[in-house]
Enzyme design. Sequence first.
Site, mmCIF file in Angstrom:
data_model
loop_
_atom_site.group_PDB
_atom_site.id
_atom_site.type_symbol
_atom_site.label_atom_id
_atom_site.label_comp_id
_atom_site.label_asym_id
_atom_site.label_seq_id
_atom_site.Cartn_x
_atom_site.Cartn_y
_atom_site.Cartn_z
ATOM 1 C CB ALA A 124 -0.917 -0.001 1.230
ATOM 2 C CG ASN A 190 2.250 -6.728 6.206
ATOM 3 O OD1 ASN A 190 3.056 -7.421 6.809
ATOM 4 N ND2 ASN A 190 1.000 -7.100 6.028
ATOM 5 C CG HIS A 220 -0.262 4.363 3.979
ATOM 6 N ND1 HIS A 220 -0.238 3.421 4.981
ATOM 7 C CD2 HIS A 220 -1.207 3.962 3.097
ATOM 8 C CE1 HIS A 220 -1.134 2.481 4.715
ATOM 9 N NE2 HIS A 220 -1.732 2.785 3.578
#
Length: 268
Positions: A124, A190, A220
């Site tokens: 991602a 992750n 993020h």
Amino acid sequence: MSARRVVLIGYGAIAGDIAEALRVAREPGYALAVLLRPGSSSAGRVPKDMPILDGSDAVAAFAPDLVIEAAGHGAVRESVPACLALGLPVLISSIGALHDDALYADLVAAARRGGGRLLLASGALGGLDYVRAVCHAKQLELRYESRKPPAAWAAELRALGHDPAALAVPVTLFSGTAREAAARYPQNLNVAAALALAGPGFEATGVDVVCDPAASGNTHVVRASSEFGTMSLEIANQPSPTNPKSSWIVAQALLAAVDQHFCPVVMM
């Protein structure tokens, strides 16, 4: 040219999305099989024309060109070493498992012995190319922030005494190193592990985990600073329709990695 042979480890939402895309890919196409534990509840979701394999001997007999792990940290421990020992390239999505130095060393050793390769997907996150370029900087500071809505952290919020449906202000669930984050949140962080492996390591990569009722997606934020310059990157991903803890883009990132693996032109 014959079809490219691919084994998927696990058959959850991510693996299902990957399989659906690869099954309709243009020539030469893909021949797919799925590696599952005997008695796995995922077996019923596997399309009837896709073989289900039950161990490393069956994987060897299928003779894949690539193995893709999309089944969680346990699968990295249980299934990936044998695939590497067979000399196979293995693309893993559960990079957070590599916070365990002993496991990481075992995987590298298995790859060296058997001639396999451990391929790490960006998942991602973006910006890993920049982080790799500055990873040996003398003045590198690297920090990652994960900001997700309450649906992604419902159980964690309840454990802290918060009502996820009534949360009015952001709550910081964690602040520490990438190693601690990957160990504490194996389904969520992750990307922090990917950043640490691309950059200065698990101890030198800072992580903040924030639950934000105003967040419209899984956000993020990466900030890097060194003698070479600075980077500030923000990505807002839509949550997976079947798992709000994961971003919908993850399967697409794995598909892009598959394309790069087989492509005669590779973007590094």
